[in-house]
Design an enzyme around this catalytic site. Structure first.
Site, PDB file in Angstrom:
ATOM      1  N   GLY A 218       8.130  -2.754  -8.464  1.00 52.48           N
ATOM      2  CA  GLY A 218       7.035  -2.974  -7.520  1.00 52.48           C
ATOM      3  C   GLY A 218       6.817  -1.735  -6.665  1.00 52.48           C
TER       4      GLY A 218
ATOM      5  N   ASP B 160      -2.472   1.773  -7.307  1.00 50.55           N
ATOM      6  CA  ASP B 160      -1.226   2.523  -7.548  1.00 50.55           C
ATOM      7  C   ASP B 160      -1.493   3.934  -8.056  1.00 50.55           C
ATOM      8  OD1 ASP B 160      -0.198   0.067  -6.931  1.00 50.55           O
ATOM      9  OD2 ASP B 160       1.216  -0.009  -8.599  1.00 50.55           O
TER      10      ASP B 160
END
Ligand code: PMV
Length: 335
Positions: free
Chosen positions: A114, A161
């Protein structure tokens, strides 16, 4: 032979994961754990990948020069490989050129925790490969190509991301269609954050699909939760800019509750979050896709040692985060 070393940072989502997939804003920051990709041109057309650090079965933790370096378990590393090969494919297509390379990949982060490793792998691979082929891509273009890689591997992904890994710093970010809106956030001081990590039970792809399924069954309910996450994120932006840490902590707790409502937290993640809070953290939440993985806890200096010690006992790894770090970097090692 041309040889290039590229690196890209991992990240933590401070606010807004999952809701960002549905067009709501998120606040995300680059951390001081990086993925390194060394690329060397070959005489033929083959792509050879050496990702020893990503291949070791079980979790390997080693300590060197005061840094904790964690390599990963076998299953997750296979997933990381698909980002690598897709990154080569997408870059070749974009540049309309293909040459063989040897790639050596190392990671300072646990893969699939994560912390944005898959994005960092994609971004560093795109930068290393393009430079090897003699092209200097801007961070913006690398971010766009990285997003394409994530979408093709995961089926559904936000640009969060890959954008933070390419650009670095701290960003408030949201997207509409293929347009990514981003505002750099000038934090008034470094946030005292502790990152903790527990075994991942599910992949990002599975967690994103789980939320999508829930939304298919209860669209109004899920949309209300997403809207609330967006509201919390906008409030958090103000609190962060004012350096109002107790407000930031409170909003982290609310964000965690909403993520739990979406079904992405786990018992282990909730335990970490509650342990952090009862040891004196101002706030704590899961970060990233959930289903195991990482939590972040906001901790004032006087409590930092205690919270870190408690979390270390109950997690695979806990460390003080350095945030707001540099994005993708490229160095030509041989011409
Ligand atoms: O767990 P990570 O670092 O892959 O973060 C995923 C974040 C999500 O919002 C759940 C998905 C996405 O594509 O933004």
């Amino acid at each position: 032979m041309v040889k290039v070393l590229a690196s890209a940072p991992g990240k933590v989502t401070l606010f807004g994961e999952h809701a960002v997939v549905y067009g709501y804003p998120a606040i995300v920051t680059a951390i001081n754990k990086r993925v390194y990709v060394e690329a060397e041109l070959r005489n033929d057309n083959e792509i050879k990948i050496n990702a020893q650090d990503l291949r070791v079965p079980g979790l390997i933790v080693s300590i060197g020069e005061g840094e904790v370096v964690v390599t990963t378990d076998y299953g997750r590393s296979l997933a990381a490989m698909s980002y690598l090969s897709k990154a080569i494919e997408v870059t070749s297509k974009f540049l309309n050129e293909r040459k063989g390379v040897n790639l050596v990949v190392t990671s300072e982060m646990p893969v699939g925790a994560g912390l944005g490793t898959s994005a960092a792998v994609s971004v560093a691979t795109i930068a290393a490969y393009a430079t090897c082929l003699g092209h200097e891509l801007s961070s913006e273009v690398i971010a766009q190509l990285g997003w394409q890689v994530e979408k093709e591997v995961q089926g559904i992904a936000s640009p969060m991301d890959t954008t933070i890994s390419a650009l670095g710093g701290t960003l408030k970010l949201w997207y509409e269609g293929t347009t990514v809106h981003k505002t750099p956030l000038a934090l008034s001081s470094e946030l005292p954050l502790v990152i903790s990590y527990v075994e991942r039970e599910k992949t990002t792809k599975e967690m994103v699909a789980k939320v999508k399924e829930l939304r298919n069954r209860h669209s109004e309910l899920v949309d209300e939760i997403m809207k609330s996450i967006g509201f919390v994120t906008n409030k958090a932006e103000q609190a962060l800019l004012k350096n109002d840490l107790s407000e930031v902590g409170l909003l982290m707790n609310v964000n965690h509750g909403l993520l739990d409502a979406l079904g992405v937290s786990t018992r282990r993640l909730n335990e970490l979050v509650y342990l952090a809070r009862s040891s004196g953290a101002l706030g704590s939440k899961l970060t990233g896709a959930g289903g195991g993985g990482a939590t972040i806890s906001l901790v004032q200096n006087s409590k930092a040692e205690l919270v870190l010690n408690v979390l270390s006992m109950f997690s695979l790894m806990s460390f003080k985060a350095v945030i707001n770090t540099e994005g993708v970097k490229v160095k030509v090692l041989a011409k």
